[in-house]
Scaffold this motif. Structure first.
Motif, short mmCIF file in Angstrom:
data_model
loop_
_atom_site.label_atom_id
_atom_site.label_comp_id
_atom_site.label_asym_id
_atom_site.label_seq_id
_atom_site.Cartn_x
_atom_site.Cartn_y
_atom_site.Cartn_z
N THR A 24 35.97 27.40 -57.99
CA THR A 24 35.60 26.20 -57.39
C THR A 24 36.84 25.29 -56.89
N PRO A 42 30.78 19.42 -58.65
CA PRO A 42 29.74 20.70 -58.40
C PRO A 42 28.69 20.82 -59.58
N ARG A 52 21.94 16.76 -63.23
CA ARG A 52 22.69 18.26 -62.93
C ARG A 52 22.78 18.87 -64.10
N GLY A 76 25.98 19.76 -53.15
CA GLY A 76 25.44 21.29 -53.16
C GLY A 76 24.81 21.53 -52.02
#
Length: 106
Positions: A24, A42, A52, A76
């Motif tokens: 990431t 993320p 999430r 995303g």
């Protein structure tokens, strides 16, 4: 850091991002968790209610549970957003999800 702590960083421009442990992109400068206004996190998959699921280690859930802010943004792609997810008690939602075509708000 303990095994469930991650650093947070100040993002001044996208060129300052570096590749992190899990691939990431993350800010280079680590700052105090109490000094941030917006958290961008993320996820592997999100649902339309702004829940999430991450990478399964709980690092972001622990960090989000410690934040004293209301501006948590999940980033995303459209294909990562589903109608609903099986959420557990420790799973921390985000306030907004931004994809290339949509914005979802909790």
């Amino acid at each position: 850091y303990s095994d469930k702590n991650i650093g947070v960083g100040k993002l001044e421009h996208l060129r300052s991002l570096k590749s992190g442990k899990f691939g990431t992109h993350q800010p280079d400068d680590v700052t105090d968790i109490n000094d941030i206004d917006v958290a961008v996190v993320p996820g592997v998959v999100f649902d339309k209610l702004c829940n999430r699921i991450g990478y399964g280690s709980g690092y972001y859930d622990v960090m989000l549970s410690r934040l004293n802010i209301i501006n948590v943004v999940g980033v995303g792609y459209d294909f990562q957003v589903v109608d609903s997810l099986p959420i557990e008690e420790h799973d921390m939602p985000v306030d907004v999800i931004i994809t290339e075509n949509m914005i979802y708000r909790r």
